[in-house]
Design an enzyme around this catalytic site. Structure first.
Site, PDB file in Angstrom:
ATOM      1  N   SER A 176       0.849  -1.192   0.000  1.00 17.23           N
ATOM      2  CA  SER A 176       0.000   0.000   0.000  1.00 17.23           C
ATOM      3  C   SER A 176       0.880   1.237   0.000  1.00 17.23           C
ATOM      4  O   SER A 176       2.013   1.205   0.500  1.00 17.23           O
ATOM      5  CB  SER A 176      -0.891   0.005   1.248  1.00 17.23           C
ATOM      6  OG  SER A 176      -1.499   1.280   1.436  1.00 17.23           O
ATOM      7  N   TYR A 227      -1.333  -0.179  10.694  1.00 15.19           N
ATOM      8  CA  TYR A 227      -1.591  -0.615   9.315  1.00 15.19           C
ATOM      9  C   TYR A 227      -0.415  -0.232   8.419  1.00 15.19           C
ATOM     10  O   TYR A 227       0.100  -1.058   7.655  1.00 15.19           O
ATOM     11  CB  TYR A 227      -2.877   0.010   8.781  1.00 15.19           C
ATOM     12  CG  TYR A 227      -3.113  -0.271   7.313  1.00 15.19           C
ATOM     13  CD1 TYR A 227      -3.535  -1.528   6.889  1.00 15.19           C
ATOM     14  CD2 TYR A 227      -2.896   0.721   6.348  1.00 15.19           C
ATOM     15  CE1 TYR A 227      -3.730  -1.797   5.543  1.00 15.19           C
ATOM     16  CE2 TYR A 227      -3.101   0.456   4.999  1.00 15.19           C
ATOM     17  CZ  TYR A 227      -3.515  -0.802   4.603  1.00 15.19           C
ATOM     18  OH  TYR A 227      -3.701  -1.063   3.264  1.00 15.19           O
TER      19      TYR A 227
END
Length: 253
Positions: free
Chosen positions: A148, A161
């Site tokens: 990501s 995250y």
């Protein structure tokens, strides 16, 4: 869209029940690969497999939980029983649970680490032998890890995250040093804002509203946009490795 060098290949895609994973599976199948769909939702997996078959592709749905060692091993055995050796692996399964670090939600931290990091490693352990053996015989072998932009970009309340995705990005670089000399390609893909189910996991109204605002102001990628990148990278000639790909909506900085 068709891609060279995918016909006849055998691919495993995790998190294939929806979003990027589903789109990647469809794109690889359209390119001629036979595709194994791995995820926890058996009914949804079979729906995706049927969609691929309806389009003329070959697909196998295998229920698996990447957070469970035995589940991944059983899935790998089922894959080999059905299709033999795998030569293309896409680690896509992931979960995003942002919250302020001071909330101390250890259960959420553990879930993200188990899925986003250890889940990737479990799948790598299960299939790396196949990739190395394929490459040793002159075949094309690919390991794709979907990370990501959060691995680099700093977003408040996304610390854990982002840290898990940074781990995936760095792991990919290290694995390329280890597997590249064995002719196994390693590609790390970092999508920006993408329309998937990940944003539905948020339990904070404030964070959900903030994320919706970003989507409205910047726009987003579709899952098929990211799948197109994966299919392109894995369809290059075997001596070409697109090692790091960041794919963003045009307006995202």
């Amino acid at each position: 869209m068709s891609y060279e060098n995918l016909s006849g290949r055998t691919a495993v895609v995790t998190g294939a029940a929806s979003g990027i994973g589903e789109a990647v599976a469809v794109a690889l199948a359209e390119g001629g690969a036979r595709v194994v769909l791995l995820a926890r939702r058996a009914e949804r997996l079979e729906e995706v497999a049927q969609k691929i078959r309806a389009g003329g592709g070959e697909a196998l749905a295998v229920t698996a939980d990447v957070t469970d060692d035995a589940s991944v091993e059983r899935a790998a055995a089922a894959v080999r029983d059905a299709y033999g050796r795998v030569d293309l692996v896409v680690n896509n399964a992931g979960v995003m649970l942002p919250n302020p670090i001071e909330d101390g939600r250890v259960d959420e931290w553990q879930r993200m680490i188990d899925t986003n990091v250890l889940g990737v490693l479990r799948v790598i352990r299960a299939f790396t032998g196949d990739l190395v053996a394929t490459a040793a015989e002159g075949g094309t072998a690919d390991l794709v890890n979907v990370s990501s932009i959060g691995a680099h970009a700093v977003f408040p309340d996304y610390a854990v995250y982002g840290a898990t995705k940074a781990a995936v990005t760095h792991l990919s670089a290290l694995l390329r040093a280890e597997l590249g000399p064995k002719d196994v390609r390693v590609t790390n893909v970092e999508p920006g804002l993408t329309e998937t189910e990940l944003k539905d996991h948020l339990d904070s109204r404030e964070l959900a509203t903030q994320l919706d605002g970003m989507f409205e102001a910047i726009g987003s990628l579709g899952a098929a946009d990211v799948a197109d990148v994966v299919a392109y990278a894995t369809s290059r000639p075997r001596h070409v490795n697109l090692r790091q790909i960041v794919v963003l909506p045009t307006r995202q900085a």
